[in-house]
Design an enzyme around this catalytic site. Sequence first.
Site, PDB file in Angstrom:
ATOM      1  NE  ARG A   1      -7.415 -46.305  74.936  1.00 19.40           N
ATOM      2  CZ  ARG A   1      -8.150 -47.402  74.758  1.00 19.40           C
ATOM      3  NH1 ARG A   1      -8.231 -47.610  73.455  1.00 19.40           N
ATOM      4  NH2 ARG A   1      -9.104 -47.685  75.713  1.00 19.40           N
TER       5      ARG A   1
ATOM      6  CG  ASP B   1      -9.363 -48.005  64.744  1.00 12.84           C
ATOM      7  OD1 ASP B   1     -10.517 -47.648  64.077  1.00 12.84           O
ATOM      8  OD2 ASP B   1      -9.723 -48.616  66.072  1.00 12.84           O
TER       9      ASP B   1
ATOM     10  CD  GLU C   1      -9.960 -41.772  69.496  1.00  8.65           C
ATOM     11  OE1 GLU C   1     -10.814 -42.566  69.789  1.00  8.65           O
ATOM     12  OE2 GLU C   1      -8.855 -42.139  69.072  1.00  8.65           O
TER      13      GLU C   1
ATOM     14  CG  HIS D   1     -11.310 -45.671  69.003  1.00 12.17           C
ATOM     15  ND1 HIS D   1     -11.014 -44.977  70.221  1.00 12.17           N
ATOM     16  CD2 HIS D   1     -11.037 -47.216  69.575  1.00 12.17           C
ATOM     17  CE1 HIS D   1     -10.266 -45.722  70.997  1.00 12.17           C
ATOM     18  NE2 HIS D   1     -10.578 -47.165  70.770  1.00 12.17           N
TER      19      HIS D   1
END
Length: 321
Positions: free
Chosen positions: A237, A261, A266, A284
């Site tokens: 996260r 990632d 985001e 992600h």
Amino acid sequence: MKKTIFITDYPWPDLDYERQHLEAAGHRLVAGRSAALPGDEIEAIAERERPQAIMTCWATVSAKAIGHCRDLAIVARYGVGLDNIALDAAWAAGARVTNVPDYCVEEVSDHAVAMLLAWSRGIVAWDREVKRGLWDPALARLKRTRGLTVGLVGYGRAGRLVARKLSGWGLRVIACGRTPPTGEDAARVEWMSLDALLPQADAVIALLPLSPATANLFDTARFAQMKHGALFVNVSRGGLVDNAALLDALDAGQLDTAALDVIAGEPDPPATVTAHPRVIATPHIAFSSPDAIQELRERTVDEVLRAFRGEPARVLVPRPA
């Protein structure tokens, strides 16, 4: 009895599977859009439709949204993390909360390992240079992957698979978390505290859920503890990381590279992070494969139908005692 299901968002092309199974069972489907709607729009739809089930992927399911659903039976997360759901409000409303904690552990562990290899062998950096027209092997400063020390911060399902995949390559794997390894896994991993792990690891892989206890865990002080020139990987996260502290650590050379990632902010993460020359970024997608997504959809739909039939959940998020 016909019930209403509100699907807040869905990062795949259609809802054919959901419609086929939920509507075939006699229920009504209300859908947002593929990209997550803003919180106030979610709340407005919840107020208008009064659903008995909410299925959500990225969108925020707030206490206000839940409060509009007077006979809510379930909030079902398309995924693992629960930080986008007002859990206390859901439980207070008498709804069960479910997730799918193990659907993508192969993919996430593969992604973490791929990011490690991309760094040690310079895959991303040298792909960029070749595309710029530079072809000079003498400039390469790569690493032998065998013999590196990799620190896993978090040792759940994905962490165990990362350890298993790396151990066969001759890497030293060290780890910290809530539950130490047992059985064969204990022979692959050296267990220690976070404070002991960070200075030893050539690469640190974050594999933690986001919670009040882990928010901004990787801050200026934590990055300062890490070995100079280390790799930092986050496939969990974005909120685990203080973006400003990360950038400072990269600019100072404390970190060699960050492979991310997930990024705080985001789906519109700060360009100062994504455009940094020593950041490897993916949007992600560590969870993603056709097999994983199909399993996720099937299991989330199944949990909703089980709730409507009064059957026990297969994976119930427990309410704290």
